[in-house]
Design a protein around this motif. Structure first.
Motif, PDB file in Angstrom:
ATOM      1  N   ASP A  84       0.819  -1.189   0.000  1.00  0.00           N
ATOM      2  CA  ASP A  84       0.000   0.000   0.000  1.00  0.00           C
ATOM      3  C   ASP A  84       0.859   1.248   0.000  1.00  0.00           C
ATOM      4  OD1 ASP A  84      -2.158  -1.657   0.128  1.00  0.00           O
ATOM      5  OD2 ASP A  84      -2.228  -1.682   2.305  1.00  0.00           O
ATOM      6  N   GLN A 186      -2.076  11.553   2.095  1.00  0.00           N
ATOM      7  CA  GLN A 186      -2.233  10.635   3.227  1.00  0.00           C
ATOM      8  C   GLN A 186      -1.978  11.396   4.535  1.00  0.00           C
ATOM      9  OE1 GLN A 186       0.675   7.437   3.651  1.00  0.00           O
ATOM     10  NE2 GLN A 186      -0.984   5.977   3.938  1.00  0.00           N
ATOM     11  N   HIS A 195      -8.328   0.800   8.618  1.00  0.00           N
ATOM     12  CA  HIS A 195      -9.294   0.130   7.750  1.00  0.00           C
ATOM     13  C   HIS A 195      -8.884  -1.324   7.516  1.00  0.00           C
ATOM     14  CE1 HIS A 195     -11.140   4.010   6.851  1.00  0.00           C
ATOM     15  NE2 HIS A 195     -12.100   3.363   6.239  1.00  0.00           N
ATOM     16  N   CYS A 206     -18.825  -1.678   4.954  1.00  0.00           N
ATOM     17  CA  CYS A 206     -18.612  -0.227   4.901  1.00  0.00           C
ATOM     18  C   CYS A 206     -19.825   0.539   5.426  1.00  0.00           C
ATOM     19  CB  CYS A 206     -18.313   0.215   3.468  1.00  0.00           C
ATOM     20  SG  CYS A 206     -16.809  -0.513   2.771  1.00  0.00           S
ATOM     21  N   GLN A 282     -13.851  -0.113  -3.934  1.00  0.00           N
ATOM     22  CA  GLN A 282     -12.455  -0.181  -4.383  1.00  0.00           C
ATOM     23  C   GLN A 282     -12.245   0.463  -5.754  1.00  0.00           C
ATOM     24  OE1 GLN A 282     -14.176  -2.572  -3.025  1.00  0.00           O
ATOM     25  NE2 GLN A 282     -13.021  -3.397  -1.286  1.00  0.00           N
ATOM     26  N   HIS A 285     -11.767   4.127  -4.373  1.00  0.00           N
ATOM     27  CA  HIS A 285     -10.934   4.261  -3.182  1.00  0.00           C
ATOM     28  C   HIS A 285      -9.770   3.277  -3.148  1.00  0.00           C
ATOM     29  CE1 HIS A 285     -13.641   7.180  -1.417  1.00  0.00           C
ATOM     30  NE2 HIS A 285     -14.657   6.384  -1.668  1.00  0.00           N
ATOM     31  N   ILE A 288      -9.019  -0.310  -0.107  1.00  0.00           N
ATOM     32  CA  ILE A 288      -9.252   0.336   1.178  1.00  0.00           C
ATOM     33  C   ILE A 288      -9.172  -0.660   2.325  1.00  0.00           C
ATOM     34  CG2 ILE A 288     -11.762   0.052   1.040  1.00  0.00           C
ATOM     35  CD1 ILE A 288     -10.062   3.247   2.256  1.00  0.00           C
ATOM     36  N   MET A 291      -5.591  -0.881   3.831  1.00  0.00           N
ATOM     37  CA  MET A 291      -4.905   0.349   4.228  1.00  0.00           C
ATOM     38  C   MET A 291      -4.900   0.520   5.747  1.00  0.00           C
ATOM     39  SD  MET A 291      -6.289   3.116   1.437  1.00  0.00           S
ATOM     40  CE  MET A 291      -6.298   2.752  -0.326  1.00  0.00           C
ATOM     41  N   VAL A 294      -5.443   5.604   5.522  1.00  0.00           N
ATOM     42  CA  VAL A 294      -6.114   5.823   4.236  1.00  0.00           C
ATOM     43  C   VAL A 294      -5.410   6.934   3.452  1.00  0.00           C
ATOM     44  CG1 VAL A 294      -8.270   6.540   3.131  1.00  0.00           C
ATOM     45  CG2 VAL A 294      -8.319   5.030   5.111  1.00  0.00           C
ATOM     46  N   TYR A 295      -5.283   6.746   2.151  1.00  0.00           N
ATOM     47  CA  TYR A 295      -4.751   7.765   1.257  1.00  0.00           C
ATOM     48  C   TYR A 295      -5.645   7.844   0.015  1.00  0.00           C
ATOM     49  CZ  TYR A 295      -2.870   3.692  -1.218  1.00  0.00           C
ATOM     50  OH  TYR A 295      -2.733   2.491  -1.881  1.00  0.00           O
ATOM     51  N   GLN A 296      -5.517   8.937  -0.731  1.00  0.00           N
ATOM     52  CA  GLN A 296      -6.313   9.090  -1.948  1.00  0.00           C
ATOM     53  C   GLN A 296      -5.694   8.235  -3.041  1.00  0.00           C
ATOM     54  OE1 GLN A 296      -7.634  13.049  -3.121  1.00  0.00           O
ATOM     55  NE2 GLN A 296      -7.351  12.533  -5.272  1.00  0.00           N
ATOM     56  N   TYR A 297      -6.403   7.206  -3.431  1.00  0.00           N
ATOM     57  CA  TYR A 297      -5.875   6.223  -4.383  1.00  0.00           C
ATOM     58  C   TYR A 297      -6.003   6.714  -5.826  1.00  0.00           C
ATOM     59  CZ  TYR A 297      -5.602   1.796  -6.983  1.00  0.00           C
ATOM     60  OH  TYR A 297      -5.280   0.799  -7.870  1.00  0.00           O
TER      61      TYR A 297
END
Length: 325
Positions: A84, A186, A195, A206, A282, A285, A288, A291, A294-297
């Motif tokens: 990740d 992130q 997560h 979720c 997914q 995101h 997820i 992770m 969490v980061y912006q994928y």
């Protein structure tokens, strides 16, 4: 809660607590008044899912207190799984076609120069072995090449200047195009929430935390009360869980840092994509469920969205359009 009320009472309470309170149930009304008439969120879960969650809570609450104390701490909050982390690091720095072409061009030029030098040395060795050369030929053969003539040449200087201008122009355009993009972002959150642990290892749906993910324009950030549905019994001694207790005691929301943020000009309806379109989390995101932090994928650019709509089956798009029109 599972020790105070039977499963037959908990299932309708978790699905719709307001309905149970309205029915006049004595215990439900008591809890409702005890907590200043705050409504518990309703959860769209099946009886089997609720039973599984309660069983898990019961099993965890029966464990010794020492085991419960080993929760997630701020120390390991920043550690991200290797795969990740690599995805996050490479998320905002993809190799463009122009980058590849420039690298290929430089490699070709280097190979060409080395090849010419090798050929020149071979030819010199051949000529040195000949005995029919006069003094003028020998002088030319032994003459050393003056490299200063290369960088002093107007042509070479012009090419170098042109290449420099192109590189600066390209980097400037890339910088302008990247304004507003946050792929790979992130931030450190106020509470170390994993997560990977919740959605991955424990397979919590979720929608249990993000209750409006299938029915609202926006996917809500879970309130502290949702966290306490489990953590009033699980890992109660964890330093991170104690932060949730403090937020509830002070009646202040947890200041989570927003990660995914679309510009005001963009209209995005979450339920239209998840409920109507059937898009998996997914898709936007990323992984997820793997992770830790969490980061912006995805880039979440207009072009990225348009490509997704192009590649999505037309029947699914038509359904979503009909529903929202």
């Amino acid at each position: 809660m599972h020790k105070r009320r039977p499963i037959s009472w908990l299932i309708p309470w978790i699905k719709n607590s307001s309905k149970v309170v309205a029915s006049g149930d004595e215990y439900a009304v008591k809890i409702f008044n005890q907590y200043q008439k705050q409504q518990m969120p309703s959860f769209q879960l099946s009886d089997a899912e609720i039973t599984s969650i309660i069983s898990y809570v019961a099993a965890e609450s029966d464990k010794p207190a020492t085991a419960a104390a080993g929760g997630v701490t701020a120390e390991n909050a920043g550690k991200v799984d290797g795969a990740d982390g690599g995805a996050a690091a490479g998320a905002g720095t993809g190799n463009s076609t122009i980058d590849i072409l420039l690298i290929v061009l430089v490699v070709v030029l280097l190979v060409l120069v080395v090849t010419l030098v090798i050929i020149a040395n071979i030819m010199k060795d051949v000529l040195r072995g000949r005995k029919d050369l006069d003094g003028r030929d020998v002088e030319q053969l032994e003459q050393r090449f003056d490299f200063s003539k290369i960088y002093k040449s107007p042509v070479v200087r012009g090419l170098a200047l042109g290449l420099f201008v192109l590189v600066v122009l390209y980097e400037s355009v890339q910088g302008v195009m990247a304004i507003g993009l946050a792929q790979g972002y992130q931030p450190t959150q106020p509470i170390a929430f994993s997560h990977k642990l919740h959605a991955g290892e424990n397979q919590i749906n979720c929608s249990y935390c993000h209750t409006s993910v299938y029915k609202s324009k926006s996917a809500n950030i879970p309130s502290a009360n949702i966290c306490m549905n489990c953590h009033s019994q699980i890992k109660t001694e964890s330093p991170e869980i104690k932060k949730i207790y403090r937020a509830i005691e002070r009646k202040q929301p947890i200041q989570w840092v927003r990660i995914h943020n679309l510009p005001d000009l963009a209209y995005f309806n979450h339920s239209q994509h998840t409920q109507v379109g059937g898009i998996e989390c997914q898709t936007c995101h990323g992984p997820i469920q793997n992770m830790e932090v969490v980061y912006q994928y995805s880039p979440l650019t207009m072009g990225w969205c348009i490509n997704c709509h192009r590649e999505t089956p037309s029947t699914r798009r038509a359904t979503a359009t009909t529903t929202t029109s």
